[in-house]
Design a protein around this motif. Structure first.
Motif, PDB file in Angstrom:
ATOM      1  N   LYS B  61     -18.665  61.471 -22.829  1.00 53.68           N
ATOM      2  CA  LYS B  61     -18.409  62.621 -21.953  1.00 53.68           C
ATOM      3  C   LYS B  61     -17.589  62.237 -20.724  1.00 53.68           C
ATOM      4  N   ASP B  62     -17.646  60.959 -20.361  1.00 51.51           N
ATOM      5  CA  ASP B  62     -17.044  60.539 -19.091  1.00 51.51           C
ATOM      6  C   ASP B  62     -15.662  59.932 -19.267  1.00 51.51           C
ATOM      7  N   GLN B  63     -15.155  59.950 -20.488  1.00 56.58           N
ATOM      8  CA  GLN B  63     -13.894  59.251 -20.721  1.00 56.58           C
ATOM      9  C   GLN B  63     -12.702  60.018 -20.166  1.00 56.58           C
ATOM     10  N   LEU B  64     -11.879  59.329 -19.388  1.00 57.85           N
ATOM     11  CA  LEU B  64     -10.602  59.880 -18.928  1.00 57.85           C
ATOM     12  C   LEU B  64      -9.528  58.890 -19.349  1.00 57.85           C
ATOM     13  N   GLN B  65      -8.313  59.366 -19.483  1.00 56.42           N
ATOM     14  CA  GLN B  65      -7.282  58.484 -20.045  1.00 56.42           C
ATOM     15  C   GLN B  65      -6.506  57.684 -19.023  1.00 56.42           C
ATOM     16  N   LEU B  66      -6.243  58.272 -17.879  1.00 55.18           N
ATOM     17  CA  LEU B  66      -5.374  57.602 -16.918  1.00 55.18           C
ATOM     18  C   LEU B  66      -6.028  57.596 -15.546  1.00 55.18           C
ATOM     19  N   CYS B  67      -5.981  56.466 -14.883  1.00 57.12           N
ATOM     20  CA  CYS B  67      -6.637  56.353 -13.581  1.00 57.12           C
ATOM     21  C   CYS B  67      -5.623  55.966 -12.506  1.00 57.12           C
ATOM     22  N   PHE B  68      -5.407  56.874 -11.583  1.00 55.67           N
ATOM     23  CA  PHE B  68      -4.550  56.564 -10.424  1.00 55.67           C
ATOM     24  C   PHE B  68      -5.395  56.572  -9.143  1.00 55.67           C
ATOM     25  N   LEU B  69      -6.672  56.349  -9.348  1.00 51.89           N
ATOM     26  CA  LEU B  69      -7.611  56.344  -8.223  1.00 51.89           C
ATOM     27  C   LEU B  69      -7.998  54.895  -7.938  1.00 51.89           C
ATOM     28  N   GLY B  70      -7.922  54.517  -6.647  1.00 51.67           N
ATOM     29  CA  GLY B  70      -8.318  53.163  -6.249  1.00 51.67           C
ATOM     30  C   GLY B  70      -9.438  53.271  -5.227  1.00 51.67           C
ATOM     31  N   ALA B  71      -9.083  53.237  -3.936  1.00 57.47           N
ATOM     32  CA  ALA B  71     -10.073  53.436  -2.865  1.00 57.47           C
ATOM     33  C   ALA B  71     -11.228  52.462  -2.971  1.00 57.47           C
ATOM     34  N   GLY B  72     -10.902  51.209  -3.236  1.00 56.68           N
ATOM     35  CA  GLY B  72     -11.949  50.194  -3.252  1.00 56.68           C
ATOM     36  C   GLY B  72     -12.379  49.778  -4.635  1.00 56.68           C
ATOM     37  N   ALA B 206     -16.972  41.361  18.044  1.00 55.80           N
ATOM     38  CA  ALA B 206     -16.088  41.179  16.899  1.00 55.80           C
ATOM     39  C   ALA B 206     -15.240  42.421  16.696  1.00 55.80           C
ATOM     40  N   LEU B 207     -14.101  42.202  16.055  1.00 55.10           N
ATOM     41  CA  LEU B 207     -13.183  43.281  15.691  1.00 55.10           C
ATOM     42  C   LEU B 207     -13.038  43.272  14.172  1.00 55.10           C
ATOM     43  N   VAL B 208     -13.250  44.429  13.550  1.00 56.12           N
ATOM     44  CA  VAL B 208     -13.144  44.526  12.092  1.00 56.12           C
ATOM     45  C   VAL B 208     -11.839  45.235  11.724  1.00 56.12           C
ATOM     46  N   VAL B 209     -11.028  44.559  10.912  1.00 58.04           N
ATOM     47  CA  VAL B 209      -9.730  45.097  10.503  1.00 58.04           C
ATOM     48  C   VAL B 209      -9.626  45.004   8.985  1.00 58.04           C
ATOM     49  N   GLN B 210      -9.168  46.059   8.347  1.00 61.87           N
ATOM     50  CA  GLN B 210      -8.952  46.010   6.894  1.00 61.87           C
ATOM     51  C   GLN B 210      -7.448  45.932   6.614  1.00 61.87           C
ATOM     52  N   GLN B 211      -7.089  45.015   5.689  1.00 61.41           N
ATOM     53  CA  GLN B 211      -5.677  44.816   5.355  1.00 61.41           C
ATOM     54  C   GLN B 211      -5.518  44.669   3.849  1.00 61.41           C
ATOM     55  N   PRO B 212      -4.772  45.468   3.131  1.00 62.28           N
ATOM     56  CA  PRO B 212      -4.246  46.742   3.610  1.00 62.28           C
ATOM     57  C   PRO B 212      -5.406  47.676   3.940  1.00 62.28           C
ATOM     58  N   ASN B 213      -5.135  48.637   4.836  1.00 62.75           N
ATOM     59  CA  ASN B 213      -6.247  49.473   5.272  1.00 62.75           C
ATOM     60  C   ASN B 213      -6.590  50.511   4.198  1.00 62.75           C
ATOM     61  N   PHE B 214      -7.553  51.376   4.520  1.00 57.76           N
ATOM     62  CA  PHE B 214      -8.045  52.344   3.529  1.00 57.76           C
ATOM     63  C   PHE B 214      -6.905  53.149   2.904  1.00 57.76           C
ATOM     64  N   PHE B 215      -5.866  53.437   3.713  1.00 57.38           N
ATOM     65  CA  PHE B 215      -4.749  54.254   3.232  1.00 57.38           C
ATOM     66  C   PHE B 215      -3.688  53.420   2.522  1.00 57.38           C
ATOM     67  N   GLY B 216      -3.934  52.113   2.375  1.00 63.03           N
ATOM     68  CA  GLY B 216      -2.926  51.241   1.780  1.00 63.03           C
ATOM     69  C   GLY B 216      -1.888  50.768   2.776  1.00 63.03           C
ATOM     70  N   LEU B 217      -2.054  51.140   4.043  1.00 62.05           N
ATOM     71  CA  LEU B 217      -1.062  50.771   5.062  1.00 62.05           C
ATOM     72  C   LEU B 217      -1.352  49.387   5.624  1.00 62.05           C
ATOM     73  N   LEU B 218      -0.294  48.724   6.065  1.00 62.03           N
ATOM     74  CA  LEU B 218      -0.447  47.374   6.602  1.00 62.03           C
ATOM     75  C   LEU B 218      -0.625  47.413   8.118  1.00 62.03           C
ATOM     76  N   GLU B 219      -1.698  46.801   8.574  1.00 60.12           N
ATOM     77  CA  GLU B 219      -1.998  46.734  10.002  1.00 60.12           C
ATOM     78  C   GLU B 219      -1.241  45.568  10.639  1.00 60.12           C
ATOM     79  N   GLN B 220      -1.076  45.645  11.944  1.00 56.26           N
ATOM     80  CA  GLN B 220      -0.403  44.563  12.685  1.00 56.26           C
ATOM     81  C   GLN B 220      -1.428  43.459  12.946  1.00 56.26           C
TER      82      GLN B 220
END
Lengths: 498, 456, 131
Positions: B61-72, B206-220
């Motif tokens: 029931k859960d089968q899908l053919q193509l996945c363009f979803l990432g988000a982790g 502490a400072l927490v930074v994600q690279q690439p960030n959630f949106f796929g963008l590159l932080e400085q």
């Protein structure tokens, strides 16, 4: 015997690769290769390739296949590790989790396209409520320790919601697993230990003297880590409840009573289950685990999310913080160790209702049989006047004194006999001890062979102690230098000269 | 009786040895009023065949053919050898390597894993893994609070562009330890602004930074790391391990590098499988090794001077340190780490770079094809890797539902996490996608958008 | 048999204290304590300049199978730490009363020293603790 200890890095040669695994850039590129780098600023790019091994596919397959052969495992050996429930992990459960549709399911796929998965989780929630006697279950904790965290965090949320801010302390019997005090501290609580009586039950008088308005709750394993069922559990529950505290059941030993006693009936308000123990999911060399939590009505408003509920149309849907506003929150990015939940569900389907009742029965039969036979042979049971639960403690304190062999020496010699050793030096209360848990899936022959091995080892300890003291002889390595490992830390391979 | 081998004669013999009349009698220390009644919800036992049939029906029931979803969680190719070897019983059904001599396989795999993770992150040490990326970040935050001896403020600054589900998880886990989580807001460009850091009067722990960030963008990351170093703030990097084949590793951020790196190992040979089990990794500088939570494996010698591997630094852990342990964690995700280690061995530096490059290329291709549709734009400009935010001319969630009905996971509608981005989809390309897959996506997206507009 | 030098004072938590010049007190762990711990693999020391209260955790000593907090036996300011132990923690086993010292405190209150045990009382305390 394979004594090659080269790492995969030492098999590496510059320029070698498992070529079939490298994706090919399409010949007629609609996305030219240049796109990939040009738009990434140089200062954000990696200046040189990482030091990963460069090896062929066959080298990889052979290296890791050979490494696997240096492990003891349930599928190779009797593995009576106390408090770990190393029972058979049915192969069919892995196939269940690998049915087409499950491995490729994205965790954020819409619920409308996740009904099969959601229905499995919903059914598992119902099964776990039934066997524990609880009214709410959340499957999301990823291991026992995370289940403990969720449980104690819920206790905290409960007291806070009632404005009862003075409760600052969790009571823990001193035989408890180390995760219990560590969890209490992670939840911002102090820890007060409660002693046991000499026969292994919680000292009820000491408990009565310890409870008060500062008591947030009691964490307890029953049967305990001493391998006995606490006969005064109802008195314990009443004592803690009368003081306004809640009772946490550490489900580490749930296998002992599965289908026989429900923790909810004993008076516990919240518990975690170790699916990798009681529900036969594989231990995987240290993980994954899975530690669902169950609660009664008092704590239901605080269960961690996500959970699975039904929608109006009879389908299944995620329950999130919007549905459970008092929830302690989320414990993982997605739904915990979902694949383990599917395996546990598949196991429950094969066990069925009757099979569930028999787990506790035969786990207990095997343990009591071993205890009786070992006692016959003169081994010292730590609690000889008690019934064993699904596990029991023997002590080599006498042999350590008279023969100079320790529990660790005997454990190492057992490896030479082809048995994984029981848990050693735990519970901490009993000197030179083994905690032995055979589980229900072992045959009588296997138990007898283990007993004979222990008898033979004691004979060796008398006639030729060096054999025991220098064990193991037949494994890929002899005893390892732990002191060197800790003083001269070598935690990652570095190429020569680096 | 499923999985119970006892014959009736054996049961009798065993009861005789015990001196008990019945199995029931073995439970005589349990107060009788507590003895469980019936199980109501547990169904009747099924054979393996019947069980597999039911599970197969549900799975389909859960089968899908193509996945363009990432988000982790990412849909990568998994080499066949990875799980063939990982599923060997010797890896699958062993436990924590307490008896080192009987566990050299698991121990050496983890040592090799630790080595690979330090190579990828360019940091000194790695633990043997934790549950997942999100809970790993929570452990990293707790670790930074313990490790930063120069700053006892217990305030942690987290970029708003860190995965929202990670931020929620961290909040749950650190809440009861008196740690405050402050948010460093994102700018209109979808990244955080290093200049905004100077507005903080009291530097955080502490400072927490994600690279690439959630949106796929590159932080400085260089500027952020250098600011932190100048203010005695530890930097926690949240990274996608695949990206590290191409992007600058945390240990090389700025002048001195990030202090702790963590993330989820799922891209390294672990199926998406509803998000778990995967594994979380944590790497750090040598100086912080005793603040690392979880198992750590070391290489040493045996009595004969032969190389061997063993659990080390156990005194940090709950089974010894109890209430004063670095964490209550006992698990490492050993099985998944085994898969990840085999995956990285098969890919090697060139293969991982190839995968990362293809992911990025396909994402760029997907985005540039999608923006040819009327009303579709890229929501954020700026450099990115592997993921992109598309802005649609209408609410994104119904569009995603429509594509799902056509067998395509279109990406993540962002409205649940960022209400102002409710018309946006976070999309992801991987090496699995072909030109045809991308064409199909764009065609279906176009059709969904025009039917949505028609209704509107 | 463990040694209990008579010129030292001891805390029941197994630290020793030696009074040196001008109110400076050197602190280490007793022979009995190092023996019970086994091979010491790591010592975490306080920072020079740090203020400590008597009974407060000031250092940690770690063996393969155990970790113990070291409590300041007197209140004051840390004026020196034994950095030798960072590279050679085994010194604690080899010379617990000499080169194996942990830190020195500029003591604030001499009376606190009097509250510590003398060698004989401490030896009896160790005896009573053993199983």
């Amino acid at each position: 015997m394979n004594r090659d200890t080269r790492t995969i890095f030492e098999l590496s040669r510059p320029g070698r690769m498992a070529t079939a695994q490298v994706p090919k850039v399409p010949k007629a590129p609609k996305a030219p290769a240049a796109v990939e780098m040009a738009d990434i600023p140089v200062n954000l790019r990696r200046p040189s390739r990482p030091g990963l091994p460069e090896v062929s596919e066959l080298q990889v397959v052979r290296h890791y296949t050979n490494l696997s052969r240096k492990n003891f495992s349930i599928e190779n050996q009797f593995y009576p590790l106390g408090s770990c429930t190393m029972k058979y992990n049915p192969r069919g459960t892995h196939h269940a989790a690998a049915q087409p549709g499950f491995p490729g399911r994205h965790p954020l796929a819409p619920a409308a396209h996740s009904q099969g998965f959601l229905e499995c989780l919903f059914d598992l929630q119902e099964i776990l409520k039934d066997v524990t006697g609880m009214t709410g279950v959340s499957l999301t904790p990823m291991a026992g320790a995370q289940g403990e965290f969720a449980g104690v965090a819920m206790i905290r949320a409960y007291h806070e919601a009632r404005g009862d801010a003075a409760r600052s302390e969790i009571l823990i019997p001193n035989a408890a697993h180390g995760t219990n005090p560590a969890t209490a501290v992670m939840c911002g609580y102090g820890v007060r230990e409660v002693p046991l009586t000499p026969d292994g039950d919680v000292d009820l008088d000491a408990l009565k003297a310890s409870v008060g308005p500062q008591t947030a709750g009691l964490m307890m394993t029953n049967p305990s880590t001493c391998g006995v069922f606490d006969r005064r559990i109802e008195g314990i529950a009443a004592t803690v409840h009368d003081a306004g505290g809640l009772l946490y059941y550490d489900g580490a030993n749930l296998n002992a009573i599965l289908g026989k006693v429900k923790p909810g009936d004993m008076g516990f308000d919240v518990l975690h289950m170790n699916l990798h123990k009681t529900f036969a999911t594989p231990h995987g060399g240290g993980g994954p685990g899975s530690g669902p939590v169950g609660v009664n009505d008092k704590l239901a408003p605080y269960l961690p999310v996500p959970m699975v509920g039904r929608d109006d149309a009879g389908g299944f849907r995620w329950l999130t913080q919007q549905d459970v506003p008092g929830s302690i929150g989320r414990l993982s990015a997605f739904m915990g160790n979902a694949g383990i939940l599917l395996r546990a569900f598949a196991y429950a389907l094969m066990l069925g209702r009757e099979g569930m009742h028999r787990v506790g029965e035969f786990a207990t039969l095997n343990a009591n049989y071993m205890a009786a036979r070992l006692a016959e042979h003169g081994f010292a049971l730590a609690y000889p006047q008690r019934r064993a639960s699904h596990e029991f403690v023997i002590t080599f304190a006498e042999q350590a004194k008279t023969l100079g062999v320790s529990a660790m020496d005997i454990a190492k010699r057992l490896l030479d006999y082809g048995f994984h050793s029981p848990t050693t030096y735990f519970p901490l209360l009993v000197p030179e001890c083994f905690l032995i848990e055979p589980t229900e899936t072992e045959t009588k022959e296997e138990l007898d062979a283990f007993i004979e091995a222990l008898v033979a080892i004691l004979r060796e300890a008398e006639s030729d102690p060096e054999l025991v003291l220098s064990a193991p002889q037949s494994l890929p390595v002899k005893r390892l230098d732990d002191v060197k490992a800790a003083r001269e830390l070598d935690l990652a391979y570095r190429p020569p000269g680096e | 009786m499923p999985f119970i081998p006892h014959t009736a004669a054996e049961v009798d013999a065993m009861l005789d040895a015990i001196g008990a009349e019945s199995i029931e009698q073995l439970f005589d220390e349990i107060p009788s009023q507590l003895r469980a009644g019936e199980l109501r919800t547990v169904p009747e036992a099924r054979s393996e065949m019947a069980m597999l049939r039911l599970m197969g029906e549900r799975a389909r029931k859960d089968q899908l053919q193509l996945c363009f979803l990432g988000a982790g969680c990412y849909d990568h190719h998994i080499p066949s050898a990875v799980w063939d070897i990982t599923q060997r019983g010797e890896f699958l059904t062993a436990y924590t390597p307490y008896q080192a001599e009987a566990s050299q396989g698991t121990l050496q795999v983890i040592y090799e894993y630790q080595s690979m993770m330090t190579a990828l992150t360019a940091l000194d040490v790695s633990n043997a893994s934790v549950y997942d990326g999100a809970s790993g970040l929570a452990e990293a935050v707790l670790m930074a609070v313990r490790a930063n001896r120069k700053n006892k403020s217990r305030r942690v600054l987290m970029a708003e562009t860190v995965h929202p589900l990670y931020r929620q998880t961290v909040a749950t886990i650190v809440r009861n330890q008196g740690i405050a989580l402050d948010s460093l807001p994102m700018t209109a460009s979808g990244v955080v602004d290093p200049a905004a850091l100077n507005g903080h009067a009291e530097p955080p722990v502490a400072l927490v930074v994600q690279q690439p960030n959630f949106f796929g963008l590159l932080e400085q990351v260089d500027e952020l790391t250098d600011w932190a170093a100048a203010h005695d703030v530890l930097v926690i990097a949240v990274v996608n391990p695949t990206s590290l084949a191409i992007l600058k590793p945390p240990g090389q951020w700025g002048e001195g590098g990030a202090d702790i790196a963590c993330g989820d190992g799922q891209p390294l040979g672990i199926p998406m499988a509803s998000g778990g089990p995967s594994f979380g990794f944590i790497c750090c500088r040598q100086a912080f090794v005793r603040q690392l939570p979880g198992r750590i494996i070391g290489r040493t010698e045996d009595l004969d001077g032969r190389t061997g591997f063993t659990l080390t630094l156990q005194a940090r852990e709950q089974h010894i340190r109890r209430a004063k342990a670095t964490s209550n964690i006992c698990t490492n995700q050993g099985l998944l780490v085994t898969a990840g280690t085999i995956y990285l061995s098969l890919l090697g530096p060139a293969g991982l770079e190839g995968v990362a490059g293809q992911c990025h290329r396909r994402t760029a291709q997907l985005a540039s094809a999608a923006v040819t549709l009327p009303g579709v734009t890229e929501r954020f400009a700026g450099p990115f890797f592997h993921e992109r935010v598309l802005a649609l001319p209408c609410e994104a969630e119904p569009v995603a539902e429509k594509l799902a009905a056509r067998g395509i996971l279109a990406g993540l509608p962002l409205g649940d996490y960022f209400p102002e981005l409710s018309r946006c989809l976070l999309v992801c390309g991987t090496e699995k996608h072909s030109d045809e897959d991308i064409e199909r996506y764009v065609t279906e997206l176009g059709a969904a958008l025009s039917s949505t507009e028609a209704v509107a | 048999m463990s040694e209990f030098p008579a010129e030292l004072r001891y805390a029941p938590s197994h630290e020793w204290a030696r009074v040196e010049d001008e109110g400076v007190v050197a602190v280490g762990i007793s022979d009995h304590a190092q023996d019970a711990l086994g091979d010491v693999v790591y010592v975490e020391l306080p920072e020079v300049g740090q203020d400590v209260e008597a009974g407060e955790e000031a250092a940690v000593v770690e063996s393969v199978k155990a970790a113990s907090d070291i409590y300041a036996p007197v209140s004051g300011t840390i004026v020196a730490v034994n950095t030798l132990l960072e590279d050679a923690p085994e010194t604690v086993n080899q010379d617990p009363y000499g080169d194996g010292w942990f830190f020195r405190i500029q003591s604030r209150d001499d009376a606190e020293l009097d509250a510590l045990l003398d060698a004989q009382t401490y030896a009896e305390h160790c005896e009573s603790e053993s199983p």
